[in-house]
Design a protein around this motif. Structure first.
Motif, PDB file in Angstrom:
ATOM      1  N   UNK A 117      11.658 -65.130  63.629  1.00  0.00           N
ATOM      2  CA  UNK A 117      12.801 -64.902  64.329  1.00  0.00           C
ATOM      3  C   UNK A 117      13.809 -65.901  64.682  1.00  0.00           C
ATOM      4  N   UNK A 120      15.192 -66.128  61.098  1.00  0.00           N
ATOM      5  CA  UNK A 120      16.264 -65.350  60.804  1.00  0.00           C
ATOM      6  C   UNK A 120      17.484 -65.550  61.449  1.00  0.00           C
ATOM      7  N   UNK A 137      23.095 -58.565  63.009  1.00  0.00           N
ATOM      8  CA  UNK A 137      22.486 -58.153  61.539  1.00  0.00           C
ATOM      9  C   UNK A 137      21.953 -59.305  60.945  1.00  0.00           C
ATOM     10  N   UNK A 138      21.298 -58.857  59.770  1.00  0.00           N
ATOM     11  CA  UNK A 138      20.510 -59.998  59.003  1.00  0.00           C
ATOM     12  C   UNK A 138      20.750 -59.854  57.543  1.00  0.00           C
ATOM     13  N   UNK A 140      18.633 -59.586  55.293  1.00  0.00           N
ATOM     14  CA  UNK A 140      17.894 -58.576  55.026  1.00  0.00           C
ATOM     15  C   UNK A 140      18.447 -57.169  55.247  1.00  0.00           C
ATOM     16  N   UNK A 141      19.210 -56.881  56.109  1.00  0.00           N
ATOM     17  CA  UNK A 141      19.587 -55.569  56.242  1.00  0.00           C
ATOM     18  C   UNK A 141      20.680 -55.268  55.216  1.00  0.00           C
ATOM     19  N   UNK A 142      21.550 -56.401  54.749  1.00  0.00           N
ATOM     20  CA  UNK A 142      22.598 -56.152  53.798  1.00  0.00           C
ATOM     21  C   UNK A 142      21.771 -55.858  52.494  1.00  0.00           C
ATOM     22  N   UNK A 144      18.830 -54.583  51.895  1.00  0.00           N
ATOM     23  CA  UNK A 144      17.952 -53.319  52.052  1.00  0.00           C
ATOM     24  C   UNK A 144      19.040 -52.192  51.884  1.00  0.00           C
ATOM     25  N   UNK A 145      20.508 -52.306  52.273  1.00  0.00           N
ATOM     26  CA  UNK A 145      21.519 -51.383  51.928  1.00  0.00           C
ATOM     27  C   UNK A 145      21.747 -51.270  50.301  1.00  0.00           C
ATOM     28  N   UNK A 148      19.005 -49.645  48.730  1.00  0.00           N
ATOM     29  CA  UNK A 148      19.211 -48.006  48.792  1.00  0.00           C
ATOM     30  C   UNK A 148      20.128 -47.518  47.900  1.00  0.00           C
ATOM     31  N   UNK A 193       3.858 -54.889  54.811  1.00  0.00           N
ATOM     32  CA  UNK A 193       4.886 -54.595  55.996  1.00  0.00           C
ATOM     33  C   UNK A 193       6.303 -54.231  55.580  1.00  0.00           C
ATOM     34  N   UNK A 194       6.877 -53.372  56.436  1.00  0.00           N
ATOM     35  CA  UNK A 194       8.278 -52.658  56.211  1.00  0.00           C
ATOM     36  C   UNK A 194       9.252 -53.927  56.935  1.00  0.00           C
ATOM     37  N   UNK A 195      10.167 -54.453  56.394  1.00  0.00           N
ATOM     38  CA  UNK A 195      11.070 -55.405  56.988  1.00  0.00           C
ATOM     39  C   UNK A 195      12.288 -54.657  57.364  1.00  0.00           C
ATOM     40  N   UNK A 196      12.910 -54.241  56.211  1.00  0.00           N
ATOM     41  CA  UNK A 196      14.210 -53.578  56.523  1.00  0.00           C
ATOM     42  C   UNK A 196      14.141 -52.471  55.552  1.00  0.00           C
ATOM     43  N   UNK A 197      13.824 -51.103  56.040  1.00  0.00           N
ATOM     44  CA  UNK A 197      13.772 -50.080  55.018  1.00  0.00           C
ATOM     45  C   UNK A 197      14.749 -49.969  53.899  1.00  0.00           C
TER      46      UNK A 197
ATOM     47  N   UNK B  60      19.727 -48.164  56.875  1.00  0.00           N
ATOM     48  CA  UNK B  60      18.296 -48.807  56.789  1.00  0.00           C
ATOM     49  C   UNK B  60      17.882 -48.905  58.339  1.00  0.00           C
ATOM     50  N   UNK B  61      16.649 -49.298  58.363  1.00  0.00           N
ATOM     51  CA  UNK B  61      16.157 -49.450  59.769  1.00  0.00           C
ATOM     52  C   UNK B  61      15.452 -50.917  59.658  1.00  0.00           C
ATOM     53  N   UNK B  62      15.912 -51.768  60.398  1.00  0.00           N
ATOM     54  CA  UNK B  62      15.501 -53.325  60.460  1.00  0.00           C
ATOM     55  C   UNK B  62      14.337 -53.386  61.516  1.00  0.00           C
ATOM     56  N   UNK B  63      13.287 -54.029  60.898  1.00  0.00           N
ATOM     57  CA  UNK B  63      12.095 -54.175  61.848  1.00  0.00           C
ATOM     58  C   UNK B  63      11.800 -55.687  62.027  1.00  0.00           C
ATOM     59  N   UNK B  65      13.100 -58.980  63.550  1.00  0.00           N
ATOM     60  CA  UNK B  65      14.052 -59.249  64.627  1.00  0.00           C
ATOM     61  C   UNK B  65      14.670 -60.842  64.463  1.00  0.00           C
ATOM     62  N   UNK B  66      15.826 -61.074  64.899  1.00  0.00           N
ATOM     63  CA  UNK B  66      16.549 -62.368  65.108  1.00  0.00           C
ATOM     64  C   UNK B  66      16.430 -62.568  66.691  1.00  0.00           C
ATOM     65  N   UNK B  67      16.115 -63.958  66.756  1.00  0.00           N
ATOM     66  CA  UNK B  67      15.984 -64.471  68.188  1.00  0.00           C
ATOM     67  C   UNK B  67      17.177 -64.190  69.078  1.00  0.00           C
ATOM     68  N   UNK B  77      20.741 -49.635  61.114  1.00  0.00           N
ATOM     69  CA  UNK B  77      22.022 -50.253  60.617  1.00  0.00           C
ATOM     70  C   UNK B  77      22.682 -49.371  59.422  1.00  0.00           C
ATOM     71  N   UNK B  89      29.332 -52.962  57.381  1.00  0.00           N
ATOM     72  CA  UNK B  89      28.023 -52.707  57.775  1.00  0.00           C
ATOM     73  C   UNK B  89      27.941 -52.977  59.355  1.00  0.00           C
TER      74      UNK B  89
END
Lengths: 363, 136
Positions: A117, A120, A137-138, A140-142, A144-145, A148, A193-197, B60-63, B65-67, B77, B89
């Motif tokens: 974390x 990240x 945001x991360x 990873x989330x970009x 993931x989108x 999708x 493990x699911x990180x960002x679906x 998406x759903x982010x699992x 975390x960031x600190x 998101x 976004x």
């Protein structure tokens, strides 16, 4: 002409007992055993994305240069997020222009000193806009989108992306310097493990620690150090904003500048920060059809190192690993799966490919 | 997690409002606002506050975390196409049973807090108005 006289790298791993400096010294000792004469670079360049933030160290190039005994050399770091291609471009330009006869290019990054974390949070500083960082945001989330949108556009299931990690792990088993040297099957990938679906752990580059060093020289000097120099022919690059159009404009523009059609005869190392980014890079490079590229991996010589997914991902040092691996492939002394060909291509990008450099090398 | 009050104040037009720039030369609309057009380089930029209304293109759903954002996990998101025509976004609020294509609107929400001094970071999230397909 710009030559690569010698390269070295340490196995990507978690080195709790080693500092960044220790890893650089290990890589340098390796390089010293391979060159015919002691190295005296005009310039020392450090390629690192996080040595200031995670490593809490600025002036890193000066520190390494002094530690390795290059007092008097010009020393500086090139920061371009995870895109170490910028440092290769800098080293190439210095020699090509005649400003330097030799450059020691040091790639170094170390993720294992902090928790995921915390890392990240530092990697999120690569997001292009302040509001994205402050909203939590991360990268990873970009990604993931993008995955999708890709699934929807090309009507492919999540399992399509599993082709990438399965292939990368297959290659990494053969590479003694890879971080994750085990095979992964479909069940392992899709149940990880699911990180960002929909992204799972196996869709994401494996962060590790490592150092890699490349000695670049002008053509006439290379023979002083080695009998088997490799020529760095060309380097092209471009930067661009995010795209949600399932294309990577920075790579497209760099390819146009490079003016070379990459094909199955070329040995390629690309920046597979995510399975989806690997797919988009392949498609932009012309190494696969859009929407099908991850099903066509056996048609090309791509990432025999195991890629970021399994050789490991070393931040801004990744490009220096890629460059070292291609040089070893062209010379025939790469210790993993051997490729066949006389031209190598390094595709270095940041994790979302907003910035790209493509490097062409010849034996 | 350290929150900087001066930095948050500077970012008020992008964290507490969706302030867009519209180039008077080439017509490009962009977010966040800046005083130069990143498409054509013109300095003739009109500042527009977005309606904060648009369509959810993907989510998406982010699992991971960031600190400093652990309490926001898992974080939904979305990729939103604003009525002004640009894509951004952003986190989603109240995002149960959300569907792609839904009509969404911007809301101000607590994002995180600085554990050392209690400062709170606010920012824009989007919530669903109507899950039916939204056509402008």
């Amino acid at each position: 002409m710009v030559s690569i006289a010698e390269v070295s790298l340490v196995k990507v791993d978690r080195y709790y007992e080693y500092s960044e400096k220790d890893l650089v010294i290990e890589a340098y000792k390796q390089l010293e055993t391979k060159v015919k004469e002691r190295v005296k670079p005009d310039v020392v360049i450090v390629s690192s994305g996080y040595i200031d933030s995670i490593g809490k160290s600025n002036l890193s190039a000066v520190k390494f240069s002094n530690s390795l005994g290059f007092k008097g050399a010009k020393a500086f770091r090139v920061e371009n997020g995870d895109n170490g291609g910028a440092s290769i471009y800098t080293a190439y330009s210095l020699i090509k222009s005649g400003l330097a006869k030799s450059v020691l290019l040091i790639g170094i990054d170390k993720f294992s000193d902090l928790s995921s974390k915390q890392v990240n949070d530092f990697t999120a500083t690569n997001l292009l806009y302040d509001y994205e960082y402050h909203l939590g945001l991360t990268l990873h989330s970009h990604a993931a989108i993008l995955a999708k949108l890709y699934m929807k556009q090309y009507n492919v299931p999540y399992e399509y992306f599993a082709n990438w990690p399965i292939k990368m792990h297959e290659y990494a088993v053969e590479n003694p310097n890879a971080y994750l040297r085990f095979k992964a099957d479909l069940k392992t990938v899709i149940s990880s493990q699911l990180v960002a679906e929909p992204l799972r752990l196996f869709d994401i580059a494996a962060r590790g620690d490592g150092a890699s060093i490349v000695l670049l020289t002008e053509d006439s000097l290379a023979k002083k150090y080695t009998d088997t120099p490799v020529t760095l022919d060309r380097i092209a690059g471009a930067s661009f904003d995010y795209s949600y159009e399932l294309s990577l404009p920075s790579i497209r523009l760099a390819m146009k500048e490079l003016d070379h059609r990459i094909d199955e005869k070329n040995i390629v190392e690309l920046h597979d920060s995510y399975s989806i980014i690997a797919a988009l890079e392949l498609e932009e490079l012309g190494l696969g059809e859009r929407g099908k590229s991850l099903e066509q991996l056996d048609s090309f010589q791509i990432n025999y190192s195991g890629g970021l997914k399994a050789r490991g991902y070393i931040g801004g040092a990744t490009a220096i690993y890629q460059l070292s691996e291609i040089v070893m492939q062209l010379r025939g002394d790469f210790k993993g799966k051997r490729a066949v060909g006389e031209k190598g291509i390094v595709v270095s990008t940041d994790d979302l490919a907003s910035s790209s450099f493509i490097i062409s090398l010849t034996r | 997690m350290r929150i900087s009050p001066p930095k948050n104040w500077r970012l008020k037009e992008e964290l507490y409002n969706i302030t867009l720039g519209k180039c008077q030369e080439c017509g490009s609309v962009f977010y966040p606002y800046q005083s130069i057009c990143s498409s054509c380089g013109s300095s003739r930029i009109e500042k527009i506050v977005s309606r904060g209304h648009g369509k959810l293109l993907a989510y998406t759903v982010s699992y991971q975390a960031r600190e400093g954002y652990e309490k926001a996990m898992p974080m939904p998101i979305g990729l939103i196409e604003l009525d002004e025509g640009i894509k951004i976004l952003a986190p989603l609020a109240d995002a149960e049973n959300v569907k792609e294509g839904a009509e969404v609107e911007a809301v101000l929400r607590r994002i995180t807090a600085d554990s050392s001094n209690g400062l709170i970071q606010y920012g824009i999230k989007f919530r669903v108005i109507d899950n039916a397909k939204y056509d402008r």
